[in-house]
Design a protein around this motif. Structure first.
Motif, mmCIF file in Angstrom:
data_model
loop_
_atom_site.group_PDB
_atom_site.id
_atom_site.type_symbol
_atom_site.label_atom_id
_atom_site.label_comp_id
_atom_site.label_asym_id
_atom_site.label_seq_id
_atom_site.Cartn_x
_atom_site.Cartn_y
_atom_site.Cartn_z
ATOM 1 N N GLY A 179 0.818 -1.212 0.000
ATOM 2 C CA GLY A 179 0.000 0.000 0.000
ATOM 3 C C GLY A 179 0.852 1.262 0.000
ATOM 4 N N LEU A 180 1.967 1.241 0.741
ATOM 5 C CA LEU A 180 2.858 2.398 0.763
ATOM 6 C C LEU A 180 3.462 2.654 -0.615
ATOM 7 C CD1 LEU A 180 4.288 4.599 2.369
ATOM 8 C CD2 LEU A 180 6.042 2.927 2.979
ATOM 9 N N ILE A 181 3.862 1.591 -1.303
ATOM 10 C CA ILE A 181 4.420 1.756 -2.649
ATOM 11 C C ILE A 181 3.378 2.333 -3.603
ATOM 12 C CG2 ILE A 181 5.379 0.517 -4.627
ATOM 13 C CD1 ILE A 181 6.602 -1.468 -2.675
ATOM 14 N N VAL A 182 2.163 1.792 -3.552
ATOM 15 C CA VAL A 182 1.100 2.256 -4.451
ATOM 16 C C VAL A 182 0.750 3.712 -4.163
ATOM 17 C CG1 VAL A 182 -1.326 1.955 -5.068
ATOM 18 C CG2 VAL A 182 0.151 -0.049 -4.816
ATOM 19 N N PHE A 183 0.540 4.063 -2.886
ATOM 20 C CA PHE A 183 0.163 5.432 -2.535
ATOM 21 C C PHE A 183 1.271 6.419 -2.888
ATOM 22 C CE2 PHE A 183 -2.770 3.572 0.884
ATOM 23 C CZ PHE A 183 -3.864 3.659 0.043
ATOM 24 N N ASN A 184 2.521 6.018 -2.660
ATOM 25 C CA ASN A 184 3.630 6.927 -2.919
ATOM 26 C C ASN A 184 3.764 7.240 -4.398
ATOM 27 O OD1 ASN A 184 6.837 7.243 -3.467
ATOM 28 N ND2 ASN A 184 6.287 8.089 -1.480
ATOM 29 N N PHE A 185 3.762 6.228 -5.253
ATOM 30 C CA PHE A 185 3.944 6.472 -6.676
ATOM 31 C C PHE A 185 2.681 7.029 -7.319
ATOM 32 C CE2 PHE A 185 7.670 3.898 -6.022
ATOM 33 C CZ PHE A 185 8.574 4.420 -6.938
ATOM 34 N N TRP A 186 1.517 6.655 -6.816
ATOM 35 C CA TRP A 186 0.279 7.257 -7.314
ATOM 36 C C TRP A 186 0.258 8.747 -7.005
ATOM 37 C CZ3 TRP A 186 -5.297 5.209 -5.817
ATOM 38 C CH2 TRP A 186 -6.231 5.799 -6.677
ATOM 39 N N GLY A 187 0.658 9.102 -5.788
ATOM 40 C CA GLY A 187 0.724 10.515 -5.430
ATOM 41 C C GLY A 187 1.754 11.272 -6.248
ATOM 42 N N LEU A 188 2.894 10.635 -6.535
ATOM 43 C CA LEU A 188 3.917 11.276 -7.353
ATOM 44 C C LEU A 188 3.405 11.546 -8.764
ATOM 45 C CD1 LEU A 188 6.838 12.208 -7.755
ATOM 46 C CD2 LEU A 188 7.433 9.833 -8.278
ATOM 47 N N LEU A 189 2.712 10.582 -9.351
ATOM 48 C CA LEU A 189 2.166 10.775 -10.696
ATOM 49 C C LEU A 189 1.074 11.845 -10.710
ATOM 50 C CD1 LEU A 189 1.956 7.067 -11.924
ATOM 51 C CD2 LEU A 189 3.626 8.801 -12.585
ATOM 52 N N MET A 190 0.249 11.888 -9.663
ATOM 53 C CA MET A 190 -0.791 12.915 -9.592
ATOM 54 C C MET A 190 -0.189 14.303 -9.447
ATOM 55 S SD MET A 190 -4.056 11.474 -7.439
ATOM 56 C CE MET A 190 -4.891 13.027 -7.716
ATOM 57 N N LEU A 191 0.914 14.404 -8.691
ATOM 58 C CA LEU A 191 1.592 15.692 -8.549
ATOM 59 C C LEU A 191 2.119 16.170 -9.895
ATOM 60 C CD1 LEU A 191 2.974 18.009 -7.046
ATOM 61 C CD2 LEU A 191 4.851 16.455 -6.518
ATOM 62 N N MET A 192 2.786 15.276 -10.641
ATOM 63 C CA MET A 192 3.295 15.652 -11.947
ATOM 64 C C MET A 192 2.160 16.029 -12.901
ATOM 65 S SD MET A 192 6.512 15.601 -11.709
ATOM 66 C CE MET A 192 7.869 14.928 -10.773
ATOM 67 N N GLU A 193 1.034 15.324 -12.786
ATOM 68 C CA GLU A 193 -0.109 15.636 -13.642
ATOM 69 C C GLU A 193 -0.690 17.012 -13.312
ATOM 70 O OE1 GLU A 193 -4.493 13.804 -14.885
ATOM 71 O OE2 GLU A 193 -3.343 12.936 -13.230
ATOM 72 N N MET A 194 -0.809 17.327 -12.017
ATOM 73 C CA MET A 194 -1.324 18.630 -11.624
ATOM 74 C C MET A 194 -0.402 19.747 -12.098
ATOM 75 S SD MET A 194 -2.594 17.767 -7.739
ATOM 76 C CE MET A 194 -2.944 19.480 -7.373
ATOM 77 N N LEU A 195 0.908 19.559 -11.921
ATOM 78 C CA LEU A 195 1.860 20.581 -12.347
ATOM 79 C C LEU A 195 1.829 20.761 -13.856
ATOM 80 C CD1 LEU A 195 4.078 22.505 -11.398
ATOM 81 C CD2 LEU A 195 5.706 20.632 -11.591
#
Length: 408
Positions: free
Chosen positions: A292-308
């Motif tokens: 779950g930590l791996i999924v949440f971490n990389f999902w959040g990273l991709l969402m951050l890049m998408e927002m930016l």
């Protein structure tokens, strides 16, 4: 005009920033009067910010756990060095974050004042040119996106808390104090990320409003459309300048945040390797929360890049919306002049996001960012495999030497 859901989400972001003193002064929000203004007691909050920064800095002393000496790290020098690198990055993050707030305090307060003036000045454009339903739908979608982002942040925090607790070799007051100190720093980084997401949401909202205003202006048949287009062009230019100013003021803070996210991703993946080869013992719950930590971490990273990327793209692609005016049967001279001025303005002023003015973050940079994480993890795995082979080679060498001595 602000959707109730987006307002509540922004309040959550704001109060997280206030608790960890991530703003140079507080805001006074009066929802019943729809009034937002700066708080007068900014000096008191500056003193509070100073003590929060000192507390987090001194709290690093308790972050160093006994696990380095007698825990799961004692036989793995890679994990030990990784831990101390993360500790150094936390020092840089605290110094960069609160140093920016203290040294640029007056500039940041001036930015707040200019932002409030900006919202009041261009509020009439949203009311006059943007359909109310379209605006509320846009704000509702941004609120849902921000809720997902907050859920990802707290999901990663929950998984990290469970794993950190399971990794404690001995549960006593000292180890629990070290765990509490580390969780405090995790919450601080969570609040910094949340504040950055809140800024991106506000900028994305304004650029999307400009797109809606251009589309509605194209459909209108009223006279003096050139005056409305001039107002939209002025709004776009002021929003772009506001975005550049925000990115410039929080440049060091954003840089330390991205570096910490980079090293955190490497640390998580390398721990996953240790779990997979049974170097670190775990049970079913550890595997569940680790995945779950791996999924949440990389999902959040991709969402951050998408927002930016959405913020930068929505700013630079406003010219695509102006092309639809070419299909009009008749365009007045004043309207054509404003279209030419707006087009030239868009060509000369483009928005970019660069870390320290060096590394530009876009979609290709995002892929390079992720590939660098995986490459560093593979390099660390090579050290891990070499370390695991070394005892076996030594054991075979001593057995061979013992046999030669017995034969002689």
């Amino acid at each position: 005009m602000l959707h109730a859901k987006l307002g509540r989400v922004l309040n959550v972001v704001y109060y997280h920033s206030v608790v960890f003193a991530l703003v140079s002064t507080t805001l006074r929000i009066r929802s019943h009067r729809k009034c937002i203004r700066l708080e007068k007691l900014s000096r008191t909050y500056a003193i509070y910010s100073f003590f929060v920064g000192i507390f987090l800095f001194l709290n690093l002393y308790y972050v160093v756990p006994r696990i380095v000496a007698d825990g799961y790290m004692k036989c793995n020098i890679v994990l030990q060095w990784n831990f101390f690198v993360m500790l150094l990055l936390r020092v840089l993050a605290i110094v960069g974050c609160y140093g920016t707030l203290w040294l640029k305090r007056h500039q940041i307060i001036k930015l707040y004042k200019n932002s409030l003036t900006y919202w009041k000045r261009f509020g009439h454009i949203m009311k006059a040119l943007v359909d109310r339903k379209e605006l509320l739908d846009l704000q509702a979608s941004l609120a849902r996106m921000m809720v997902r982002k907050i859920a990802l942040l707290y999901g990663a925090f929950l998984c990290s808390t469970v794993l950190q607790y399971q990794l404690l070799s001995v549960i006593n007051k000292q180890s629990l104090l070290a765990l509490s100190a580390r969780l405090t720093h995790f919450l601080h980084l969570l609040s910094v990320k949340m504040a950055f997401y809140g800024i991106l949401v506000l900028l994305q909202h304004q650029f999307f409003v400009i797109h809606l205003a251009i589309n509605n202006l194209h459909r209108r048949k009223a006279q003096k459309k050139w005056k409305s287009l001039r107002s939209v062009a002025s709004m776009h230019l002021q929003t772009l300048r506001l975005a550049r100013r925000i990115f410039g003021l929080y440049d060091i803070t954003s840089a330390t945040m991205f570096i910490n996210m980079f090293m955190t991703a490497i640390n998580i993946l390398y721990h996953a390797v240790q779990y997979s080869n049974s170097t670190i013992k775990s049970d079913g719950w550890g595997i569940l929360f680790g995945n779950g930590l791996i999924v949440f971490n990389f999902w959040g990273l991709l969402m951050l890049m998408e927002m930016l990327d959405n913020v930068v793209t929505s700013c630079n692609n406003a010219g695509q919306q102006l092309r639809q005016f070419s299909d009009l049967p008749k365009v007045g001279s004043k309207m054509q002049k404003e279209l030419d001025v707006f087009t030239m303005q868009l060509r000369r002023n483009r928005l970019f996001y660069k870390i320290c003015g060096i590394v530009e973050l876009d979609k290709p940079a995002c892929l390079s960012y992720i590939s660098s994480i995986l490459s560093n993890v593979m390099i660390l795995m090579q050290f891990d495999l070499r370390r695991q082979r070394q005892p076996n080679n030594d054991h075979q060498y001593f057995n061979h030497l013992f046999k030669n001595k017995t034969e002689m």
